[in-house]
Design a protein around this motif. Structure first.
Motif, PDB file in Angstrom:
ATOM      1  N   ASN A  55       0.753  -1.265   0.007  1.00  0.00           N
ATOM      2  CA  ASN A  55      -0.062   0.103  -0.035  1.00  0.00           C
ATOM      3  C   ASN A  55       0.821   1.369  -0.066  1.00  0.00           C
ATOM      4  N   LEU A  56       1.979   1.131   0.425  1.00  0.00           N
ATOM      5  CA  LEU A  56       3.011   2.375   0.565  1.00  0.00           C
ATOM      6  C   LEU A  56       4.287   2.088   0.121  1.00  0.00           C
ATOM      7  N   LEU A  57       4.815   3.240  -0.412  1.00  0.00           N
ATOM      8  CA  LEU A  57       6.214   3.185  -1.100  1.00  0.00           C
ATOM      9  C   LEU A  57       6.972   3.859  -0.249  1.00  0.00           C
ATOM     10  N   LYS A  58       8.369   3.166   0.158  1.00  0.00           N
ATOM     11  CA  LYS A  58       9.324   3.470   0.921  1.00  0.00           C
ATOM     12  C   LYS A  58      10.762   3.594   0.049  1.00  0.00           C
ATOM     13  N   PHE A  59      11.161   5.074   0.208  1.00  0.00           N
ATOM     14  CA  PHE A  59      12.673   5.282  -0.269  1.00  0.00           C
ATOM     15  C   PHE A  59      13.462   5.069   0.685  1.00  0.00           C
ATOM     16  N   ASP A  60      14.638   4.151   0.393  1.00  0.00           N
ATOM     17  CA  ASP A  60      15.757   3.996   1.307  1.00  0.00           C
ATOM     18  C   ASP A  60      16.664   5.007   1.210  1.00  0.00           C
ATOM     19  N   MET A  61      17.365   5.684   2.544  1.00  0.00           N
ATOM     20  CA  MET A  61      18.315   6.547   2.537  1.00  0.00           C
ATOM     21  C   MET A  61      19.274   5.922   3.559  1.00  0.00           C
ATOM     22  N   LEU A  62      20.315   5.328   3.206  1.00  0.00           N
ATOM     23  CA  LEU A  62      21.425   4.707   4.069  1.00  0.00           C
ATOM     24  C   LEU A  62      22.559   5.477   4.153  1.00  0.00           C
ATOM     25  N   GLY A  63      22.992   5.757   5.522  1.00  0.00           N
ATOM     26  CA  GLY A  63      23.956   6.636   5.938  1.00  0.00           C
ATOM     27  C   GLY A  63      25.017   5.420   6.323  1.00  0.00           C
ATOM     28  N   HIS A  64      26.319   5.590   5.691  1.00  0.00           N
ATOM     29  CA  HIS A  64      27.529   4.922   6.024  1.00  0.00           C
ATOM     30  C   HIS A  64      28.718   5.622   6.628  1.00  0.00           C
ATOM     31  N   ASP A  65      29.380   4.952   7.432  1.00  0.00           N
ATOM     32  CA  ASP A  65      30.685   5.492   7.917  1.00  0.00           C
ATOM     33  C   ASP A  65      31.621   5.313   6.974  1.00  0.00           C
ATOM     34  N   ASP A  66      31.557   4.238   6.118  1.00  0.00           N
ATOM     35  CA  ASP A  66      32.706   3.881   5.249  1.00  0.00           C
ATOM     36  C   ASP A  66      33.323   5.037   4.378  1.00  0.00           C
ATOM     37  N   PRO A  67      32.431   5.702   3.467  1.00  0.00           N
ATOM     38  CA  PRO A  67      32.991   6.827   2.731  1.00  0.00           C
ATOM     39  C   PRO A  67      33.651   8.015   3.621  1.00  0.00           C
ATOM     40  N   THR A  68      33.221   8.051   4.767  1.00  0.00           N
ATOM     41  CA  THR A  68      33.870   9.075   5.716  1.00  0.00           C
ATOM     42  C   THR A  68      35.284   8.528   6.037  1.00  0.00           C
ATOM     43  N   VAL A  69      35.479   7.346   6.425  1.00  0.00           N
ATOM     44  CA  VAL A  69      36.657   6.729   6.678  1.00  0.00           C
ATOM     45  C   VAL A  69      37.634   6.664   5.528  1.00  0.00           C
ATOM     46  N   ILE A  70      37.104   6.173   4.294  1.00  0.00           N
ATOM     47  CA  ILE A  70      37.670   6.362   2.978  1.00  0.00           C
ATOM     48  C   ILE A  70      38.524   7.885   3.038  1.00  0.00           C
ATOM     49  N   ARG A  71      37.596   8.793   2.909  1.00  0.00           N
ATOM     50  CA  ARG A  71      38.069  10.261   2.752  1.00  0.00           C
ATOM     51  C   ARG A  71      39.387  10.540   3.858  1.00  0.00           C
ATOM     52  N   MET A  72      39.014  10.195   4.907  1.00  0.00           N
ATOM     53  CA  MET A  72      39.882  10.522   6.102  1.00  0.00           C
ATOM     54  C   MET A  72      41.474   9.807   5.710  1.00  0.00           C
ATOM     55  N   LEU A  73      41.292   8.434   5.170  1.00  0.00           N
ATOM     56  CA  LEU A  73      42.469   7.851   5.120  1.00  0.00           C
ATOM     57  C   LEU A  73      43.032   8.423   3.706  1.00  0.00           C
ATOM     58  N   GLN A  74      42.527   8.947   2.916  1.00  0.00           N
ATOM     59  CA  GLN A  74      42.945   9.577   1.575  1.00  0.00           C
ATOM     60  C   GLN A  74      43.657  11.014   2.289  1.00  0.00           C
ATOM     61  N   ASP A  75      42.987  11.570   2.975  1.00  0.00           N
ATOM     62  CA  ASP A  75      43.784  12.855   3.604  1.00  0.00           C
ATOM     63  C   ASP A  75      44.992  12.590   4.369  1.00  0.00           C
ATOM     64  N   LEU A  76      45.000  11.353   5.157  1.00  0.00           N
ATOM     65  CA  LEU A  76      46.213  11.136   5.818  1.00  0.00           C
ATOM     66  C   LEU A  76      47.273  10.440   5.038  1.00  0.00           C
ATOM     67  N   THR A  77      46.986  10.063   4.099  1.00  0.00           N
ATOM     68  CA  THR A  77      48.155   9.484   3.251  1.00  0.00           C
ATOM     69  C   THR A  77      48.351   9.594   1.811  1.00  0.00           C
ATOM     70  N   ASP A  78      47.311  10.560   1.346  1.00  0.00           N
ATOM     71  CA  ASP A  78      47.568  10.877  -0.249  1.00  0.00           C
ATOM     72  C   ASP A  78      47.454  10.009  -1.098  1.00  0.00           C
ATOM     73  N   VAL A  79      46.913   8.575  -0.552  1.00  0.00           N
ATOM     74  CA  VAL A  79      46.562   7.679  -1.544  1.00  0.00           C
ATOM     75  C   VAL A  79      45.092   7.928  -1.978  1.00  0.00           C
ATOM     76  N   ASP A  80      45.142   7.691  -3.436  1.00  0.00           N
ATOM     77  CA  ASP A  80      43.611   7.648  -3.962  1.00  0.00           C
ATOM     78  C   ASP A  80      43.047   6.238  -3.901  1.00  0.00           C
ATOM     79  N   PRO A  81      41.914   6.126  -3.026  1.00  0.00           N
ATOM     80  CA  PRO A  81      41.349   5.101  -2.813  1.00  0.00           C
ATOM     81  C   PRO A  81      41.048   4.166  -4.144  1.00  0.00           C
ATOM     82  N   LYS A  82      40.783   4.877  -5.129  1.00  0.00           N
ATOM     83  CA  LYS A  82      40.486   4.330  -6.539  1.00  0.00           C
ATOM     84  C   LYS A  82      41.451   3.723  -7.282  1.00  0.00           C
TER      85      LYS A  82
END
Length: 414
Positions: A55-82
């Motif tokens: 009867n109802l529609l739900k949109f999922d919105m997921l908040g993850h720590d992982d992208p924050t950790v990846i960004r922090m690691l990139q800033d600490l090491t200058d290594v591009d995760p990609k």
């Protein structure tokens, strides 16, 4: 639109339920304000969504720590995760042993080295790793599918793998596996898709679907497995999660201090410096205490235990913490200094982020001359000063800004 919310150890899962124009949410389900913020304007429901999903529609919105950790690691090491290779052998090894961490299993009470690796760090998934010993990225994707499904691994694929009936690569792991397998067995694409949809939603198999599968020599174990499944994870989700997890694991193997620094920073509010920076023995002692308490352990202790596992692993790998320092410690982030990690001010249990940030902002304007000066400039109370005293951060500092008359007379002779 109304929100529904669910929390787990790593991420916040939220969604927005869409109510048709002319109707109210109360016609479909009970509502409440968030349990942790009863004065909020947000209306939430913890109602079982599957009972109203027609009867109802739900949109999922997921908040993850992982992208924050990846960004922090990139800033600490200058290594591009990609640029991290997803077939790195040393990284892949931690999913089946502790060898590439330079550790024996008995040092960390684990046969695999995935503590703190998203999707693969919980005891449940570590046990899956020990039973399957994955060697490829594709196998990690399959394990991710199994761990996120309901009745896909436990009492299902797990038993089939243990008995030798199937290998990990043959088991049903994600919803896509069903459709592609059935097509490969000669079933029409449309029928294969419909069977996949029924199974992944936990509806089992219709009689005509089972008959069709048998006509195309689909084995009994496969049909029985489909009937047991209650929910299945999409393969695309599993690939995305494992890609992120593998990149974070790469830092853990190859640039460990940056990894630990980022991991602890994300969880600084649950990091108890009184225990964790006091050395390996203190950490082991606290872990043993929590184990002894069992079901009587507090929620705080339960949340602390997986962090203690990471701290112990860090110590066993030969790394250490530096003392918390009034001037050198960041307010909320762990810092790498001289081959060790300096904890932030808010890693002191009871020291909130607001107080820690206020102290950092105040010290940037000049050195504190007394405890009274800290309270005045950082706008903190006696309780905060007591916490700083407990960790030796204000050792030798006078209580007030005033210099006594006696002190002022020192050096003068009559």
């Amino acid at each position: 639109m109304h929100r529904c919310k669910k929390n787990d150890s790593d991420n916040i899962h939220g969604g927005v339920i869409v109510v048709p124009t002319g109707h109210e949410i109360y016609e479909f389900c009970p509502v409440q304000h968030p349990a942790d913020d009863p004065n909020s304007d947000i209306i939430t429901t913890h109602f079982d969504y599957h009972s109203i999903d027609k009867n109802l529609l739900k949109f999922d919105m997921l908040g993850h720590d992982d992208p924050t950790v990846i960004r922090m690691l990139q800033d600490l090491t200058d290594v591009d995760p990609k640029t991290i290779p997803l077939d790195d052998k040393a990284t892949m090894q931690i999913f089946s042993s502790t060898e590439s961490l330079g550790l024996r299993p008995d040092q960390i009470d684990s046969k695999v080295g995935t503590f703190g690796v998203p999707e693969f760090g919980t005891r449940f998934v570590r046990e899956m790793l020990v039973e399957t010993l994955p060697k490829t990225f594709e196998e990690l994707v399959r394990i991710s599918g199994l761990s996120h499904g309901t009745d896909v691994w436990t009492n299902n694929a797990q038993d089939l793998v243990k008995s030798g009936t199937v290998t990990l690569s043959e088991a049903i792991c994600t919803r896509d596996d069903i459709m592609t397998y059935l097509i490969s067995k000669g079933l029409p694409s449309q029928d294969s898709f419909k069977i996949m949809e029924c199974v992944r939603k936990g509806k089992g198999l219709k009689e005509d679907q089972e008959t069709l599968m048998r006509e195309h020599d689909v084995p009994d174990w496969y049909i029985d497995s489909c009937k047991k499944i209650k929910y299945m994870f999409p393969k695309a989700h599993a690939v995305a999660y494992v890609t992120m997890a593998f990149r974070i694991a790469w830092f853990k193997v190859h640039i460990p201090l940056a990894y630990y620094c980022a991991f602890f920073s994300i969880r600084a509010d649950e990091f108890d410096s009184e225990v964790m920076i006091a050395g390996k023995s203190k950490v082991r002692e606290k872990m043993a205490e929590i184990k002894r308490l069992g079901n009587e352990a507090t929620k705080k202790d339960e949340n602390m235990y997986p962090i203690l596992e990471i701290v112990l692993e860090m110590y066993e790998r030969g790394f250490n913490f530096l003392p918390i320092d009034l001037y050198k410690s960041d307010a909320i982030k762990f810092k790498i200094e001289d081959g060790a990690i300096r904890p932030p001010l808010n890693s002191i249990a009871g020291m909130g982020e607001i107080a820690a940030t206020s102290i950092q902002e105040a010290r940037e304007k000049g050195e504190f001359i007394s405890k009274q000066d800290i309270k005045k400039r950082a706008k903190v109370g006696d309780a905060t000063i007591a916490l700083l005293e407990k960790f030796g951060c204000v050792e030798g500092m006078s209580e007030t800004n005033q210099v006594s008359l006696f002190d002022g007379m020192l050096g003068f002779s009559m």
